[in-house]
Design a protein around this motif. Structure first.
Motif, PDB file in Angstrom:
ATOM      1  N   MET A   1      -1.919  -4.186  -2.398  1.00  0.00           N
ATOM      2  CA  MET A   1      -0.755  -3.275  -2.088  1.00  0.00           C
ATOM      3  C   MET A   1      -0.747  -2.055  -2.910  1.00  0.00           C
ATOM      4  O   MET A   1      -1.528  -2.006  -3.835  1.00  0.00           O
ATOM      5  N   ASP A   2       0.214  -1.065  -2.024  1.00  0.00           N
ATOM      6  CA  ASP A   2       0.230   0.218  -2.796  1.00  0.00           C
ATOM      7  C   ASP A   2       1.133   0.022  -3.994  1.00  0.00           C
ATOM      8  O   ASP A   2       1.812  -1.122  -4.415  1.00  0.00           O
ATOM      9  N   ASP A   3       1.577   1.084  -4.739  1.00  0.00           N
ATOM     10  CA  ASP A   3       2.494   1.094  -5.830  1.00  0.00           C
ATOM     11  C   ASP A   3       3.788   1.764  -5.519  1.00  0.00           C
ATOM     12  O   ASP A   3       4.522   2.020  -6.240  1.00  0.00           O
ATOM     13  N   SER A   4       4.095   2.008  -4.211  1.00  0.00           N
ATOM     14  CA  SER A   4       5.273   2.779  -3.784  1.00  0.00           C
ATOM     15  C   SER A   4       6.489   2.017  -3.965  1.00  0.00           C
ATOM     16  O   SER A   4       6.451   0.845  -3.875  1.00  0.00           O
ATOM     17  N   GLU A   5       7.419   2.774  -4.282  1.00  0.00           N
ATOM     18  CA  GLU A   5       8.942   2.161  -4.338  1.00  0.00           C
ATOM     19  C   GLU A   5       9.576   1.992  -2.928  1.00  0.00           C
ATOM     20  O   GLU A   5      10.887   1.647  -2.962  1.00  0.00           O
ATOM     21  N   GLU A   6       9.110   2.273  -1.818  1.00  0.00           N
ATOM     22  CA  GLU A   6       9.486   2.373  -0.512  1.00  0.00           C
ATOM     23  C   GLU A   6      10.048   0.945  -0.210  1.00  0.00           C
ATOM     24  O   GLU A   6       9.608  -0.107  -1.002  1.00  0.00           O
ATOM     25  N   ASP A   7      10.706   0.659   0.813  1.00  0.00           N
ATOM     26  CA  ASP A   7      11.556  -0.534   1.293  1.00  0.00           C
ATOM     27  C   ASP A   7      10.330  -1.633   1.136  1.00  0.00           C
ATOM     28  O   ASP A   7       9.326  -1.477   1.793  1.00  0.00           O
ATOM     29  N   GLN A   8      10.932  -2.764   0.594  1.00  0.00           N
ATOM     30  CA  GLN A   8       9.922  -4.051   0.376  1.00  0.00           C
ATOM     31  C   GLN A   8       9.591  -4.412   1.499  1.00  0.00           C
ATOM     32  O   GLN A   8       8.540  -5.121   2.021  1.00  0.00           O
ATOM     33  N   ARG A   9      10.157  -4.028   2.659  1.00  0.00           N
ATOM     34  CA  ARG A   9       9.754  -4.697   3.990  1.00  0.00           C
ATOM     35  C   ARG A   9       8.799  -3.955   4.765  1.00  0.00           C
ATOM     36  O   ARG A   9       8.415  -4.348   5.453  1.00  0.00           O
ATOM     37  N   LEU A  10       8.410  -2.720   4.091  1.00  0.00           N
ATOM     38  CA  LEU A  10       7.276  -2.185   4.509  1.00  0.00           C
ATOM     39  C   LEU A  10       6.023  -2.778   4.421  1.00  0.00           C
ATOM     40  O   LEU A  10       5.886  -3.311   3.180  1.00  0.00           O
ATOM     41  N   PRO A  11       4.851  -2.442   5.066  1.00  0.00           N
ATOM     42  CA  PRO A  11       3.578  -3.131   4.778  1.00  0.00           C
ATOM     43  C   PRO A  11       3.008  -2.999   3.472  1.00  0.00           C
ATOM     44  O   PRO A  11       2.384  -3.670   2.916  1.00  0.00           O
ATOM     45  N   HIS A  12       3.263  -1.664   2.883  1.00  0.00           N
ATOM     46  CA  HIS A  12       2.664  -1.386   1.537  1.00  0.00           C
ATOM     47  C   HIS A  12       1.170  -1.594   1.390  1.00  0.00           C
ATOM     48  O   HIS A  12       0.670  -1.949   0.465  1.00  0.00           O
ATOM     49  N   HIS A  13       0.585  -0.796   2.656  1.00  0.00           N
ATOM     50  CA  HIS A  13      -0.960  -0.913   2.540  1.00  0.00           C
ATOM     51  C   HIS A  13      -1.286   0.105   1.381  1.00  0.00           C
ATOM     52  O   HIS A  13      -0.535   0.931   1.192  1.00  0.00           O
ATOM     53  N   ARG A  14      -2.431   0.120   1.117  1.00  0.00           N
ATOM     54  CA  ARG A  14      -3.094   0.918   0.103  1.00  0.00           C
ATOM     55  C   ARG A  14      -3.736   1.946   1.162  1.00  0.00           C
ATOM     56  O   ARG A  14      -3.937   1.886   2.339  1.00  0.00           O
ATOM     57  N   GLU A  15      -4.000   3.310   0.351  1.00  0.00           N
ATOM     58  CA  GLU A  15      -4.579   4.332   1.266  1.00  0.00           C
ATOM     59  C   GLU A  15      -5.974   4.491   0.805  1.00  0.00           C
ATOM     60  O   GLU A  15      -6.199   4.818  -0.161  1.00  0.00           O
ATOM     61  N   PRO A  16      -7.215   4.386   1.621  1.00  0.00           N
ATOM     62  CA  PRO A  16      -7.260   3.694   2.649  1.00  0.00           C
ATOM     63  C   PRO A  16      -6.789   2.136   2.527  1.00  0.00           C
ATOM     64  O   PRO A  16      -7.066   1.519   1.748  1.00  0.00           O
ATOM     65  N   LYS A  17      -6.546   1.584   3.977  1.00  0.00           N
ATOM     66  CA  LYS A  17      -6.246   0.349   3.794  1.00  0.00           C
ATOM     67  C   LYS A  17      -7.273  -0.771   3.394  1.00  0.00           C
ATOM     68  O   LYS A  17      -8.425  -0.495   3.478  1.00  0.00           O
ATOM     69  N   GLU A  18      -6.955  -1.554   2.513  1.00  0.00           N
ATOM     70  CA  GLU A  18      -8.046  -2.764   2.258  1.00  0.00           C
ATOM     71  C   GLU A  18      -7.687  -4.027   2.684  1.00  0.00           C
ATOM     72  O   GLU A  18      -6.248  -4.363   2.543  1.00  0.00           O
ATOM     73  N   PHE A  19      -8.434  -4.774   3.227  1.00  0.00           N
ATOM     74  CA  PHE A  19      -8.018  -5.860   3.727  1.00  0.00           C
ATOM     75  C   PHE A  19      -8.834  -7.056   3.039  1.00  0.00           C
ATOM     76  O   PHE A  19     -10.047  -6.884   2.769  1.00  0.00           O
ATOM     77  N   ILE A  20      -8.300  -8.194   2.510  1.00  0.00           N
ATOM     78  CA  ILE A  20      -8.946  -9.241   2.043  1.00  0.00           C
ATOM     79  C   ILE A  20      -9.229 -10.486   2.713  1.00  0.00           C
ATOM     80  O   ILE A  20      -8.435 -10.986   3.337  1.00  0.00           O
ATOM     81  N   PRO A  21     -10.367 -11.202   2.508  1.00  0.00           N
ATOM     82  CA  PRO A  21     -10.712 -12.199   3.214  1.00  0.00           C
ATOM     83  C   PRO A  21     -10.156 -13.462   2.806  1.00  0.00           C
ATOM     84  O   PRO A  21      -9.793 -13.553   1.800  1.00  0.00           O
ATOM     85  N   LEU A  22      -9.755 -14.305   3.911  1.00  0.00           N
ATOM     86  CA  LEU A  22      -9.264 -15.619   3.635  1.00  0.00           C
ATOM     87  C   LEU A  22      -9.926 -16.501   2.444  1.00  0.00           C
ATOM     88  O   LEU A  22      -9.127 -17.153   1.561  1.00  0.00           O
TER      89      LEU A  22
END
Ligand SMILES: CSCCC(=O)/C(O)=C/O
Ligand SMILES: [Fe+2]
Length: 156
Positions: A1-22
């Motif tokens: 997740m990113d460190d932003s204080e934006e609305d908790q309901r937003l995706p909060h992706h890092r920039e660039p997006k990082e996806f984690i395998p199951l």
């Protein structure tokens, strides 16, 4: 997740997006399945999981203002980092939401759960939950033994 204080309901992706395998989640002790939520009451796969893991009890919870008593307070509590002494077993029957857990470096990982997704967080794992911007989830809460706290959870 990113460190932003934006609305908790937003995706909060890092920039660039990082996806984690199951399998990274499995290393943290988290289990997940994709099941047929449209016919969950007759789903043999769900039945096999429940029998194999001794999940005897379940309750259905609609997380929305119209059906969840003390909705605002509960939504706030869900997002407060917490743990349970039992596994947290949640099966998304409708809607969607996010479970956040910490990785080995204490960084938040955001797990998107959508209809048909079942997740098990190990007992004692710190986590939190939030709805996403669609603002609705219907989940089955499953338990090995009938925990008295669920009476509190669903009635106050
Ligand atoms: C959408 S699951 C309801 C919230 C809950 O039971 C919990 O413990 C979240 O961590
Ligand atoms: Fe929880």
């Amino acid at each position: 997740m990113d460190d932003s204080e934006e609305d908790q309901r937003l995706p909060h992706h890092r920039e660039p997006k990082e996806f984690i395998p199951l399998d990274k989640l499995s290393e943290l002790g988290i289990l997940s399945w994709r099941l047929n939520a449209d016919d969950w009451e007759n789903d043999e796969n769900l039945k096999k999981i429940r029998e194999a893991r001794g999940y005897s009890y379940m309750d259905i919870c609609d997380v929305c203002p119209e059906k969840l008593p003390n909705y605002e307070a509960k939504i706030k509590n869900f997002f407060e980092e917490h743990l349970h002494t039992d596994e947290e077993i949640r099966y998304c029957l409708e809607g969607s939401g996010y479970f956040d857990v910490r990785d080995q470096n204490d960084k938040w990982i955001r797990i998107a759960v959508k209809k048909g997704g079942m997740i098990v967080l190990p007992a004692g794992m710190y986590h939190r939950f939030t709805l996403d911007t669609d603002n609705y989830i219907k989940v089955s809460l499953t338990f090995s033994l009938f925990p008295l706290w669920v009476l509190v959870f669903l009635t106050v």
